[in-house]
Enzyme design. Structure first.
Site, PDB file in Angstrom:
ATOM      1  N   ASN A   1      12.028  -0.847   7.629  1.00  0.00           N
ATOM      2  CA  ASN A   1      12.082  -0.280   6.280  1.00  0.00           C
ATOM      3  C   ASN A   1      13.174   0.780   6.227  1.00  0.00           C
ATOM      4  OD1 ASN A   1      10.841   2.367   7.049  1.00  0.00           O
ATOM      5  ND2 ASN A   1       9.162   0.991   7.608  1.00  0.00           N
TER       6      ASN A   1
ATOM      7  N   LYS B   1      -6.224   6.632  -0.409  1.00  0.00           N
ATOM      8  CA  LYS B   1      -5.860   6.627   1.034  1.00  0.00           C
ATOM      9  C   LYS B   1      -6.458   7.835   1.749  1.00  0.00           C
ATOM     10  CE  LYS B   1      -1.322   4.697   0.144  1.00  0.00           C
ATOM     11  NZ  LYS B   1       0.119   4.933   0.148  1.00  0.00           N
TER      12      LYS B   1
HETATM   13  N1  CTP Z   1      -0.013   4.657   8.562  1.00  0.00           N
HETATM   14  C1  CTP Z   1      -0.663   4.483   9.758  1.00  0.00           C
HETATM   15  N2  CTP Z   1      -0.699   3.267  10.367  1.00  0.00           N
HETATM   16  C2  CTP Z   1      -0.139   2.196   9.775  1.00  0.00           C
HETATM   17  C3  CTP Z   1       0.480   2.328   8.526  1.00  0.00           C
HETATM   18  C4  CTP Z   1       0.532   3.577   7.952  1.00  0.00           C
HETATM   19  O1  CTP Z   1      -1.184   5.470  10.301  1.00  0.00           O
HETATM   20  N3  CTP Z   1      -0.207   1.017  10.387  1.00  0.00           N
HETATM   21  C5  CTP Z   1       0.021   6.002   7.972  1.00  0.00           C
HETATM   22  C6  CTP Z   1       1.395   6.426   7.494  1.00  0.00           C
HETATM   23  O2  CTP Z   1       2.103   7.097   8.510  1.00  0.00           O
HETATM   24  C7  CTP Z   1       1.053   7.353   6.350  1.00  0.00           C
HETATM   25  C8  CTP Z   1      -0.217   6.748   5.775  1.00  0.00           C
HETATM   26  O3  CTP Z   1      -0.780   5.983   6.814  1.00  0.00           O
HETATM   27  O4  CTP Z   1       0.771   8.669   6.784  1.00  0.00           O
HETATM   28  C9  CTP Z   1       0.094   5.866   4.621  1.00  0.00           C
HETATM   29  O5  CTP Z   1      -0.995   5.073   4.357  1.00  0.00           O
HETATM   30  P1  CTP Z   1      -0.827   3.509   4.048  1.00  0.00           P
HETATM   31  O6  CTP Z   1      -2.100   3.037   3.488  1.00  0.00           O
HETATM   32  O7  CTP Z   1      -0.319   2.758   5.182  1.00  0.00           O
HETATM   33  O8  CTP Z   1       0.266   3.608   3.014  1.00  0.00           O
HETATM   34  P2  CTP Z   1       1.100   2.447   2.534  1.00  0.00           P
HETATM   35  O9  CTP Z   1       1.519   1.583   3.678  1.00  0.00           O
HETATM   36  O10 CTP Z   1       2.140   3.061   1.716  1.00  0.00           O
HETATM   37  O11 CTP Z   1      -0.036   1.712   1.694  1.00  0.00           O
HETATM   38  P3  CTP Z   1       0.140   0.395   0.834  1.00  0.00           P
HETATM   39  O12 CTP Z   1       0.946  -0.508   1.705  1.00  0.00           O
HETATM   40  O13 CTP Z   1      -1.247  -0.016   0.654  1.00  0.00           O
HETATM   41  O14 CTP Z   1       0.824   0.847  -0.388  1.00  0.00           O
END
Ligand code: CTP
Length: 398
Positions: free
Chosen positions: A209, A336
């Site tokens: 990303n 979240k």
């Molecule tokens: N995060 C994590 N482990 C993952 C993905 C994300 O710990 N595998 C953490 C990120 O570092 C951030 C938070 O979770 O602090 C974001 O939450 P997340 O639900 O993953 O956000 P998005 O990916 O933006 O959610 P969505 O894809 O549902 O929009």
């Protein structure tokens, strides 16, 4: 960091690197510091006091008995005025004098009288630096509470290649900033994640990303300057490592999961600023995938959700997540926060100008479990980092 209201005293001694201190003096002035300079007589052979007088707006002091500028006991008044002293470049001779309490010129007299933090940046020929006498003197200074800035290696003025170079301006400035920052995070172990992850498709390609790591690096730097013991776990970025932190470079979401969970017990504050991939290719091809005429698709499987896994298991840890959205930011982020059992989430909207990937500013909103929603103005990522740590410290204190 804004150094307004801080007095930095530069002690410049007779090494060839003395000329580099003009840039350091100028950079400190630009950050708002009041910069005073004391040179040894030998230093004036390499760069003139006039250079520093022009840059700092103060008389550059060389001779202890010079009385034509103010009727004052200058070595005592500067020793009291300085918030930090940086002796750079520090020659073997001046290091030896400081280590043994010899005060025979304006610089060594002032250093002996001053109670503020003292930084010493040795710069000299490798043989002189590695001589056990110099090494003993350096250790003596450390024992007396001086901070020694390690010399760097490279081609020296005498054409020798080895240790003894004055570090880059940015390094010296970081040490000054660290010395001037109040240590309200002392004793805390802070883990910060930053940057993207890369999920391999084959030996040539990966999914990733746009994260550059700037926000997480700013948090790690701010926490380290404020005295925390910081581990920065980051995916591939183009950024310089953050000084005063443990640097852990990882590649994939699984690597990051392992790096975070293995340190979680010993962590007091976890700030997850990394943009961790939510999906990875189900299999990684051992060899480069060759194209064919038809379309192709790649089956993806979920990665482990790091915060989602450790959130429910937390004991004493403060968990701060990040949330990047393009719409319904507050509602999605609140969900979240609750689902991952976080203590705080920092939300931003990628569509807001000045927020998000790559830029040096951010527009963030803090959400907390008590229903708190606080939007901050557009600020530099450094300022946002400071505000995040302020909020965490205020909440930990409750
Ligand atoms: N995060 C994590 N482990 C993952 C993905 C994300 O710990 N595998 C953490 C990120 O570092 C951030 C938070 O979770 O602090 C974001 O939450 P997340 O639900 O993953 O956000 P998005 O990916 O933006 O959610 P969505 O894809 O549902 O929009």
């Amino acid at each position: 960091m804004d150094l307004q209201g801080k007095c930095v005293l530069l002690g410049i001694t007779g090494g060839i690197a003395a000329y580099k201190m003009a840039n350091v003096a100028s950079a400190l002035k630009k950050r708002g510091a009041d910069v005073e300079v004391i040179m040894t007589r030998n230093a004036t052979q390499f760069i003139t006091p006039l250079t520093f007088e022009t840059l700092t707006g103060h008389k550059c002091i060389v001779d202890t008995f010079d009385r034509d500028f103010q009727f004052d006991v200058t070595h005592i008044s500067l020793a009291k005025k300085a918030d930090v002293i940086l002796v750079a470049p520090a020659t073997a001779n001046v290091i030896a004098k400081m280590a043994h309490g010899i005060a025979d010129d304006m610089l060594t007299t002032t250093v002996l009288a001053a109670g503020c933090p003292k930084l010493v940046s040795p710069a000299m020929n490798t043989g002189m630096l590695e001589n056990p006498i110099t090494q003993d003197n350096i250790r003596t200074l450390e024992r007396y509470g001086f901070t020694i800035i390690p010399s760097e290696s490279g081609v020296l003025a005498c054409h020798d290649v080895g240790k003894g170079r004055l570090p880059a301006d940015a390094v010296l400035l970081d040490y000054v900033e660290q010395a001037l920052t109040p240590k309200d995070l002392a004793g805390l172990r802070v883990t910060v994640t930053a940057g993207p992850t890369q999920e391999a498709i084959d030996p040539v390609r990966f999914l990733t990303n746009h994260s550059t790591g700037k926000m997480g690096y700013a948090v790690a730097r701010a926490a380290a300057l404020r005295g925390a013991s910081v581990t920065l776990i980051h995916g591939p970025t183009a950024l310089e490592p953050v000084r005063f932190t443990e640097d852990v470079a990882i590649t994939s979401a699984q690597d990051m999961y392992e790096a975070v969970t293995s340190r979680f017990e010993q962590t007091d504050i976890l700030v997850m600023a990394a943009a961790v991939a939510d999906y990875r290719p189900a299999t990684v091809a051992a060899d480069k995938v060759k194209k064919s005429d038809g379309d192709m698709s790649i089956p993806l499987v979920r990665t482990a959700d790091i915060l989602g896994t450790i959130g429910p298991r937390k004991t004493h840890q403060f968990l701060c997540g990040f949330s990047m959205e393009t719409r319904d930011m507050v509602a999605h982020s609140a969900e979240k926060l609750q689902r991952k059992n976080l203590d705080m989430i920092v939300a931003n909207n990628l569509k807001d100008p000045g927020a998000g990937f790559g830029v040096d500013t951010n527009l963030v909103t803090f959400l907390t479990p008590d229903g708190g929603v606080r939007q901050l103005p557009l600020m530099s990522k450094d300022a946002v980092a400071g505000a995040i740590l302020d909020e965490i410290m205020a909440r930990k204190g409750r």
